[in-house]
Design a protein around this motif. Structure first.
Motif, PDB file in Angstrom:
ATOM      1  N   THR A 100       1.662   8.784  -9.992  1.00  0.00           N
ATOM      2  CA  THR A 100       0.886   9.020  -8.942  1.00  0.00           C
ATOM      3  C   THR A 100      -0.223   8.853  -9.311  1.00  0.00           C
ATOM      4  O   THR A 100      -1.070   8.995 -10.194  1.00  0.00           O
ATOM      5  CB  THR A 100       1.017  10.598  -8.506  1.00  0.00           C
ATOM      6  OG1 THR A 100       2.308  10.885  -8.302  1.00  0.00           O
ATOM      7  CG2 THR A 100       0.090  10.968  -7.416  1.00  0.00           C
ATOM      8  N   SER A 101      -1.165   7.855  -8.346  1.00  0.00           N
ATOM      9  CA  SER A 101      -2.592   7.659  -8.527  1.00  0.00           C
ATOM     10  C   SER A 101      -3.648   8.618  -8.158  1.00  0.00           C
ATOM     11  O   SER A 101      -3.356   9.032  -7.010  1.00  0.00           O
ATOM     12  CB  SER A 101      -2.732   6.231  -7.885  1.00  0.00           C
ATOM     13  OG  SER A 101      -1.925   5.254  -8.398  1.00  0.00           O
ATOM     14  N   SER A 133       2.049   1.180  -9.450  1.00  0.00           N
ATOM     15  CA  SER A 133       3.012   1.328  -8.495  1.00  0.00           C
ATOM     16  C   SER A 133       2.942   0.306  -7.519  1.00  0.00           C
ATOM     17  O   SER A 133       3.978  -0.241  -6.999  1.00  0.00           O
ATOM     18  CB  SER A 133       2.693   2.813  -7.719  1.00  0.00           C
ATOM     19  OG  SER A 133       2.810   3.675  -8.450  1.00  0.00           O
ATOM     20  N   GLU A 137       6.930   6.926  -4.480  1.00  0.00           N
ATOM     21  CA  GLU A 137       6.611   5.781  -4.002  1.00  0.00           C
ATOM     22  C   GLU A 137       5.119   5.404  -4.312  1.00  0.00           C
ATOM     23  O   GLU A 137       4.621   4.285  -4.439  1.00  0.00           O
ATOM     24  CB  GLU A 137       6.681   5.887  -2.467  1.00  0.00           C
ATOM     25  CG  GLU A 137       8.080   5.744  -2.007  1.00  0.00           C
ATOM     26  CD  GLU A 137       8.902   4.395  -2.150  1.00  0.00           C
ATOM     27  OE1 GLU A 137       8.228   3.491  -2.360  1.00  0.00           O
ATOM     28  OE2 GLU A 137       9.963   4.372  -2.265  1.00  0.00           O
ATOM     29  N   ASN A 138       4.308   6.495  -4.191  1.00  0.00           N
ATOM     30  CA  ASN A 138       2.780   6.354  -4.774  1.00  0.00           C
ATOM     31  C   ASN A 138       2.217   5.308  -3.873  1.00  0.00           C
ATOM     32  O   ASN A 138       1.456   4.478  -4.547  1.00  0.00           O
ATOM     33  CB  ASN A 138       2.669   6.113  -5.990  1.00  0.00           C
ATOM     34  CG  ASN A 138       1.099   6.123  -6.420  1.00  0.00           C
ATOM     35  OD1 ASN A 138       0.389   7.042  -5.889  1.00  0.00           O
ATOM     36  ND2 ASN A 138       0.833   5.556  -7.734  1.00  0.00           N
ATOM     37  N   GLY A 173      -4.097   2.308 -12.261  1.00  0.00           N
ATOM     38  CA  GLY A 173      -3.756   3.022 -10.931  1.00  0.00           C
ATOM     39  C   GLY A 173      -3.218   2.215  -9.853  1.00  0.00           C
ATOM     40  O   GLY A 173      -2.529   2.794  -8.965  1.00  0.00           O
ATOM     41  N   HIS A 174      -3.124   0.801 -10.135  1.00  0.00           N
ATOM     42  CA  HIS A 174      -2.277   0.007  -9.174  1.00  0.00           C
ATOM     43  C   HIS A 174      -0.978  -0.294  -9.700  1.00  0.00           C
ATOM     44  O   HIS A 174      -0.438  -1.256  -9.232  1.00  0.00           O
ATOM     45  CB  HIS A 174      -3.277  -1.073  -8.845  1.00  0.00           C
ATOM     46  CG  HIS A 174      -4.242  -0.804  -7.917  1.00  0.00           C
ATOM     47  ND1 HIS A 174      -5.115  -0.152  -7.955  1.00  0.00           N
ATOM     48  CD2 HIS A 174      -4.268  -1.147  -6.468  1.00  0.00           C
ATOM     49  CE1 HIS A 174      -6.046  -0.066  -6.973  1.00  0.00           C
ATOM     50  NE2 HIS A 174      -5.257  -0.664  -5.946  1.00  0.00           N
ATOM     51  N   TYR A 203      -6.508   5.842  -3.541  1.00  0.00           N
ATOM     52  CA  TYR A 203      -6.696   4.868  -4.267  1.00  0.00           C
ATOM     53  C   TYR A 203      -8.151   4.317  -3.650  1.00  0.00           C
ATOM     54  O   TYR A 203      -8.665   3.213  -3.638  1.00  0.00           O
ATOM     55  CB  TYR A 203      -5.806   3.551  -3.769  1.00  0.00           C
ATOM     56  CG  TYR A 203      -4.461   3.715  -4.091  1.00  0.00           C
ATOM     57  CD1 TYR A 203      -4.097   2.604  -5.203  1.00  0.00           C
ATOM     58  CD2 TYR A 203      -3.414   4.396  -3.628  1.00  0.00           C
ATOM     59  CE1 TYR A 203      -2.843   2.693  -5.877  1.00  0.00           C
ATOM     60  CE2 TYR A 203      -2.131   4.405  -4.231  1.00  0.00           C
ATOM     61  CZ  TYR A 203      -1.803   3.600  -5.211  1.00  0.00           C
ATOM     62  OH  TYR A 203      -0.631   3.404  -5.600  1.00  0.00           O
ATOM     63  N   THR A 226      -4.282   6.762   1.704  1.00  0.00           N
ATOM     64  CA  THR A 226      -5.006   6.980   0.519  1.00  0.00           C
ATOM     65  C   THR A 226      -5.931   6.325   0.050  1.00  0.00           C
ATOM     66  O   THR A 226      -6.344   6.241  -0.852  1.00  0.00           O
ATOM     67  CB  THR A 226      -3.547   6.912  -0.597  1.00  0.00           C
ATOM     68  OG1 THR A 226      -3.120   5.642  -0.487  1.00  0.00           O
ATOM     69  CG2 THR A 226      -2.499   8.031  -0.300  1.00  0.00           C
ATOM     70  N   VAL A 227      -6.420   5.301   0.916  1.00  0.00           N
ATOM     71  CA  VAL A 227      -7.378   4.453   0.727  1.00  0.00           C
ATOM     72  C   VAL A 227      -8.685   4.784   1.378  1.00  0.00           C
ATOM     73  O   VAL A 227      -9.764   5.079   0.961  1.00  0.00           O
ATOM     74  CB  VAL A 227      -7.100   2.867   1.058  1.00  0.00           C
ATOM     75  CG1 VAL A 227      -8.323   2.089   0.734  1.00  0.00           C
ATOM     76  CG2 VAL A 227      -5.862   2.608   0.386  1.00  0.00           C
TER      77      VAL A 227
END
Lengths: 88, 417
Positions: free
Chosen positions: B256-257, B243, A45-46, B240-241, B305, A71-72
């Motif tokens: 995966t980022s 996905s 999904e990432n 990286g964006h 991210y 993740t941000v």
């Protein structure tokens, strides 16, 4: 630096841990098609935002556990055991 | 049509105070319809648009960028170009890219400041020596020049390395790719933007893609923060964006980022005239033309991210750099940043069609996207124009994650992932 609360050792620096990637992936049966097997091995999904992931306290107790993390912002929203259900 | 840059236009400007320069490219507003939309105004997206117009005569093209062009990973790398890969498929693709870089300043009439100052990889152990021999020989088998170096040759080539007997990271030898080097990252983005714009491409900044328009099971355009834009084919080059954008089209990617960080020092006088990599520690160091020491790190090994990078990795990379170059210990660092890179399991890119008809993708470059900009653009443009993957990109399709035919450059390129 993130601080991660190991369920056994308490709050420790990020550098003591390793991330084991996305959690709650279910291994398909051995007879699965190449597509299903490929999805399971490689496709993720990432998400940009909430991510359920495994961490291991490598330079500590060596135990695995689950983390809900953004993740941000890198904010850790929950730490729970490997066999616990996904928190709401 | 922008003015042709030349020594004469520079001299003429000297008389008028250099105030005669027009904008290098047109700032466009979105039109309702194009032949092709490229999502992502970084190097790969801009190069794709340029090659669509140049190689395929398709100039009704829009490049749609959420922020400003070159403001993502194109502005967040360490500007290193090289093609020292192990497997034939990778070597062909990356060396094609480097060859395009070699002619790019002339092709685009824009000085990309390519400096082929060579790239030196350091071996710190007997195992490193053996694997680098294999690596250099594989490169030669693929027709790419590589030079094995003894300890003394490394010492003569790289100024300032700690070669003392008590060095924490002893250097036993290494190898070099003489054609490797650096290029000016902004100039690559701006050069492609200017050349694409001159061929009729619309470059649309501050325009975020919020969804894909689907019709009859095909992608028929994008909805954006500035309205709907329709096109027969859409290419995504969003690093990286990837996905996040793929999800809007109902697609999952094997990506995966992660954050990849770098830092630069204050500018100093010339001290380092080559690019130095220490694969064992993940540190790579070069000096920019402005004089800054540019230090690249390994990945922050958890999904992210956040374009900032963790202090733990920063600390380890500075420590490694100072063990290699003790004299850099008094440098003051000026800036530190991270880019969000799209890492796939085999550290090789994905360039071509997706399971969603009309949607094409260029992603998975991981930590090495900058060096691949010309080839990434060239091959994505080919896929967008013809509907088929480019011969150089045939091995780099999504299907490989189902067939198992991975091109596992994670170990081969020696870059810590």
């Amino acid at each position: 630096m993130m601080h991660i609360r190991c369920p056994w050792c308490g709050l420790r620096d990020e550098s003591e841990f390793v991330c084991g990637g996305t959690s709650h992936l279910i291994r398909p049966p051995l007879g699965a098609s190449d597509e299903v097997w490929g999805e399971y091995l490689f496709f993720r999904e990432n998400p940009k935002g909430l991510h359920r992931e495994r961490w291991r306290h490598l330079h500590g107790c060596g135990q695995w556990f689950n983390v809900s993390r953004d993740t941000v912002t890198h904010e850790i929203l929950a730490v729970y055991a490997m066999t616990d259900p996904v928190p709401p | 049509m922008p003015k042709n840059y030349s020594v004469w236009s520079l001299l003429r400007g000297a008389v008028s105070g250099q105030r005669h320069w027009p904008a290098a490219w047109r700032e466009a507003a979105p039109k309702p319809r194009y032949d092709v939309i490229v999502v992502g105004g970084g190097g790969h997206g801009l190069a794709s648009a340029y090659y669509l117009a140049k190689n395929h005569g398709i100039n009704r093209v829009a490049v749609v960028e959420r922020g400003w062009i070159g403001g993502g990973n194109t502005g967040r790398n360490t500007t290193i170009v090289r093609s020292n890969y192990l497997y034939p498929q990778s070597a062909r693709l990356y060396d094609f890219s480097l060859r395009l870089y070699e002619g790019l300043a002339k092709e685009l009439n824009f000085n990309i400041m390519l400096s082929q100052r060579g790239l030196v990889l350091l071996a710190h152990s007997r195992h490193d020596l053996d694997s680098m021999s294999r690596w250099a020989n594989a490169m030669r088998m693929n027709g790419i020049e590589a030079e094995l170096l003894t300890r003394d040759q490394v010492a003569a080539r790289v100024a300032g390395l700690d070669m003392s007997p008590q060095a924490r990271l002893p250097v036993l030898g290494g190898f070099a790719q003489p054609r490797g080097g650096t290029a000016r990252h902004d100039a690559v983005a701006w050069g492609y933007a200017r050349a694409a714009s001159a061929l009729g491409v619309d470059i649309i900044q501050n325009c975020e893609v919020t969804g894909f328009i689907e019709e009859n099971g095909r992608v028929a355009g994008v909805s954006t923060s500035r309205g709907a834009i329709r096109a027969d084919r859409v290419g995504v080059a969003a690093a990286g964006h990837s996905s996040v954008l793929a999800k809007l089209a109902g697609l999952k990617l094997p990506v995966t980022s992660y954050a990849l960080q770098a830092l630069v020092s204050e500018p100093i006088k010339p001290i380092l005239d080559t690019v130095v990599l220490s694969p064992g520690t993940g540190a790579y160091v070069s000096q920019s033309d402005k004089g800054e020491i540019v230090i690249g790190a390994m990945l922050d090994l958890f999904p992210s991210y956040a374009q900032r990078g963790s202090f733990a990795v920063q600390q380890s990379i500075i420590a490694a750099t100072l063990e290699l170059f003790p004299s850099y210990g008094r440098l003051r660092m000026l800036r530190q940043w991270a880019g969000i890179v799209d890492v796939v399991h085999d550290s090789s890119p994905i360039i071509g069609p997706t399971p969603v008809p009309g949607l094409y993708i260029n992603c998975g470059w991981g930590t090495g996207g900058f060096k691949a900009i010309p080839a990434g653009g060239w091959t994505l443009a080919h896929a967008l124009a013809t509907g088929k993957s480019h011969p150089l990109a045939e091995a780099f399709q999504l299907e490989r994650f189902y067939t198992g035919r991975l091109i596992d450059e994670a170990a081969a390129s020696g870059i810590a992932h």
